[in-house]
Write a protein that holds these residues in place. Structure first.
Motif: not given
Ligand SMILES: [Zn+2]
Length: 137
Positions: A15-41
């Motif tokens: 995310i940091v790399e993308q934000a720097k590469n696309e500077f001065p524009n905003e970058c964007c994307g999706f967060l994906a992973g899993t939920k286990e009990d009350n924790d999010v990965y």
């Protein structure tokens, strides 16, 4: 109720790399992973094109969104939310971000490049913003 959010270090750095590469524009994307009990990965981030090409707002390419949701399912992950960068403002939701946050269950990540690199994850419910704790692992 969320106990803790964990984000993989290599994905956080993407995310940091993308934000720097696309500077001065905003970058964007999706967060994906899993939920286990009350924790999010957050296990995988998916960079998407900001069709606005703006430093103040973003729109995610609809076809890319569609294809990415399919990829996320194929990987056995769930779509947890999205992220975008703030090239010139702090890491907190703008009025527009709040207005456009339709999903009360989604996690909204905002990476600021203003002063230092700062990443925060929020829940936004009807305009009310809650900052969540997370750990990079
Ligand atoms: Zn924003």
């Amino acid at each position: 109720m969320i106990n803790m959010i964990y984000i993989s270090k290599d994905q956080f750095e993407k995310i940091v790399e993308q934000a720097k590469n696309e500077f001065p524009n905003e970058c964007c994307g999706f967060l994906a992973g899993t939920k286990e009990d009350n924790d999010v990965y957050i296990k995988k981030v998916y960079a998407l094109r900001n069709t606005d090409e703006s430093s103040e707002h973003f729109s995610m390419d609809p076809k890319e969104q569609f294809d990415t949701v399919r990829d996320i399912r194929n990987e056995g992950l769930v779509l947890l939310g999205n992220y975008h960068s703030h090239p010139f403002s702090p890491s907190r939701p703008s009025e527009e971000d709040k207005r456009l946050a339709f999903d009360p269950n989604a996690f909204y990540g905002i990476l600021s490049l203003h002063n230092d690199v700062v990443f925060n994850i929020f829940k936004i419910v009807k305009g009310d913003v809650e900052k969540l704790e997370y750990k990079i692992i």
